[in-house]
Design an enzyme around this catalytic site. Structure first.
Site, mmCIF file in Angstrom:
data_model
loop_
_atom_site.group_PDB
_atom_site.id
_atom_site.type_symbol
_atom_site.label_atom_id
_atom_site.label_comp_id
_atom_site.label_asym_id
_atom_site.label_seq_id
_atom_site.Cartn_x
_atom_site.Cartn_y
_atom_site.Cartn_z
ATOM 1 N N ARG A 9 0.816 -1.216 0.000
ATOM 2 C CA ARG A 9 0.000 0.000 0.000
ATOM 3 C C ARG A 9 0.852 1.269 0.000
ATOM 4 O O ARG A 9 0.384 2.331 -0.409
ATOM 5 C CB ARG A 9 -0.949 0.021 1.214
ATOM 6 C CG ARG A 9 -1.983 -1.096 1.216
ATOM 7 C CD ARG A 9 -2.862 -1.087 -0.031
ATOM 8 N NE ARG A 9 -3.955 -2.025 0.054
ATOM 9 C CZ ARG A 9 -3.895 -3.312 -0.298
ATOM 10 N NH1 ARG A 9 -2.759 -3.805 -0.783
ATOM 11 N NH2 ARG A 9 -4.944 -4.098 -0.186
ATOM 12 N N ARG A 68 -2.762 6.163 27.618
ATOM 13 C CA ARG A 68 -2.286 6.801 26.392
ATOM 14 C C ARG A 68 -1.124 6.075 25.710
ATOM 15 O O ARG A 68 -0.842 6.341 24.547
ATOM 16 C CB ARG A 68 -1.848 8.242 26.694
ATOM 17 C CG ARG A 68 -0.661 8.332 27.627
ATOM 18 C CD ARG A 68 -0.477 9.692 28.248
ATOM 19 N NE ARG A 68 0.670 9.722 29.164
ATOM 20 C CZ ARG A 68 0.651 9.217 30.397
ATOM 21 N NH1 ARG A 68 -0.441 8.640 30.863
ATOM 22 N NH2 ARG A 68 1.729 9.289 31.167
ATOM 23 N N LYS A 81 9.739 -1.060 29.901
ATOM 24 C CA LYS A 81 9.008 -0.579 28.730
ATOM 25 C C LYS A 81 9.641 -1.067 27.429
ATOM 26 O O LYS A 81 8.930 -1.457 26.497
ATOM 27 C CB LYS A 81 8.933 0.949 28.730
ATOM 28 C CG LYS A 81 7.909 1.515 29.685
ATOM 29 C CD LYS A 81 7.770 3.024 29.501
ATOM 30 C CE LYS A 81 6.673 3.580 30.402
ATOM 31 N NZ LYS A 81 6.520 5.048 30.242
ATOM 32 N N ASN A 122 11.175 15.311 29.290
ATOM 33 C CA ASN A 122 11.856 16.240 30.184
ATOM 34 C C ASN A 122 12.912 17.019 29.422
ATOM 35 O O ASN A 122 13.515 16.523 28.461
ATOM 36 C CB ASN A 122 12.473 15.490 31.373
ATOM 37 C CG ASN A 122 13.558 14.524 30.940
ATOM 38 O OD1 ASN A 122 14.718 14.901 30.822
ATOM 39 N ND2 ASN A 122 13.193 13.271 30.683
ATOM 40 N N THR A 125 16.832 15.739 29.062
ATOM 41 C CA THR A 125 17.043 14.756 28.001
ATOM 42 C C THR A 125 16.972 15.422 26.642
ATOM 43 O O THR A 125 17.798 15.161 25.755
ATOM 44 C CB THR A 125 15.988 13.634 28.085
ATOM 45 O OG1 THR A 125 16.134 12.939 29.326
ATOM 46 C CG2 THR A 125 16.153 12.644 26.934
ATOM 47 N N CYS A 163 18.709 24.632 15.681
ATOM 48 C CA CYS A 163 18.616 23.399 16.454
ATOM 49 C C CYS A 163 17.581 23.626 17.563
ATOM 50 O O CYS A 163 17.024 24.722 17.703
ATOM 51 C CB CYS A 163 19.977 23.019 17.049
ATOM 52 S SG CYS A 163 20.516 24.010 18.471
ATOM 53 N N CYS A 166 18.070 26.604 19.785
ATOM 54 C CA CYS A 166 17.732 27.922 19.229
ATOM 55 C C CYS A 166 16.291 28.286 19.587
ATOM 56 O O CYS A 166 15.967 29.457 19.812
ATOM 57 C CB CYS A 166 17.877 27.916 17.706
ATOM 58 S SG CYS A 166 19.559 27.710 17.099
ATOM 59 N N CYS A 178 2.767 15.755 32.720
ATOM 60 C CA CYS A 178 1.430 15.219 32.487
ATOM 61 C C CYS A 178 0.763 14.825 33.798
ATOM 62 O O CYS A 178 -0.455 14.906 33.937
ATOM 63 C CB CYS A 178 1.510 14.001 31.557
ATOM 64 S SG CYS A 178 1.980 14.407 29.864
ATOM 65 N N CYS A 237 24.682 25.285 18.573
ATOM 66 C CA CYS A 237 24.964 25.259 17.130
ATOM 67 C C CYS A 237 25.454 26.585 16.564
ATOM 68 O O CYS A 237 25.820 26.664 15.399
ATOM 69 C CB CYS A 237 23.724 24.819 16.356
ATOM 70 S SG CYS A 237 22.417 26.079 16.267
#
Length: 240
Positions: A9, A68, A81, A122, A125, A163, A166, A178, A237
């Protein structure tokens, strides 16, 4: 390329074809964070026939995730996970190689990837991943969702432009979560799906979504697309 029928497809799309499908099969995508965003993105990437998926997450499945994070099931509660995700992705498409990481050596993981999806929740990270992507000149697809709001941005320094730093300088601001503010499941799913779409387009060389921030208000169903300019003084950057 094996199993033509599985991908027929999308192979029929003239923008993809057999050559594009082979390109996806030869590609590696790194998904950082296999929660609400990452679980949806990983499912679509596996379904599309990405040859190799690297999943990075150190969390375990919690009951509050199931509202979710549709990659997981009730009997996954308490499991890693990434382990649970690999099992579900293999059930969907056993042709995809799935590699798991539970460290934060982003430079090493990003060096192996053709595209990086930041599905984390977060800022530390996100900033670390962005810096590693800038250093390695790897395209980054960043997503976020909270309450009824979502956003998506693509950063690709191979073509110049900004980046993540910025757009969001690391000023140490507190971040809503959340858990505190809430989020509706389909909002997360929508952004995660679009992250997968943006990653596939990058790998296939379709369009140019880089240097734009797309925000979505799910209550009004309105999208906004904003141009992001590179910051010459950016500590990540910018030209020193």
């Amino acid at each position: 390329m094996s199993n033509f029928a599985r991908y027929s497809r999308q192979i029929v799309l003239r923008e993809i074809g057999v050559n594009g499908q082979q390109l996806l099969q030869d590609s590696t995508a790194l998904v950082i964070g296999v929660g609400g965003l990452g679980s949806v993105a990983a499912l679509y990437l596996a379904g599309a026939g990405i040859g190799r998926l690297i999943l990075a997450d150190r969390d375990r499945v919690d009951l509050t995730n199931l509202q979710r994070q549709i990659l997981y099931r009730q009997n996954d509660l308490g499991r890693s996970k990434t382990e649970a995700a690999r099992e579900q992705l293999a059930a969907l498409n056993p042709q995809v190689e799935v590699e798991l990481r539970d460290d934060t050596n982003w430079s090493e993981a990003i060096a192996q990837a053709d595209v990086v999806l930041d599905c984390s929740d977060n800022f530390p990270t996100r900033f670390a991943v962005n810096a590693a992507c800038v250093a390695a000149r790897k395209p980054l697809v960043s997503g976020a969702a909270i309450r009824f709001e979502g956003q998506l941005a693509v950063f690709d320094l191979r073509r110049g432009g900004p980046c993540y730093a910025c757009l969001y300088p690391d000023a140490g601001e507190a971040q809503e979560t959340c858990e505190e503010a809430g989020v509706l499941g389909p909002v997360v799913g929508t952004i995660g799906s679009l992250q997968a779409l943006a990653a596939l387009k990058l790998l296939l060389g379709l369009g140019d979504d880089a240097a734009h921030l797309m925000t979505w208000d799910a209550l009004s169903m309105r999208w906004r697309r904003l141009k992001i300019s590179a910051d010459t003084q950016c500590v990540v950057c910018g030209k020193k």
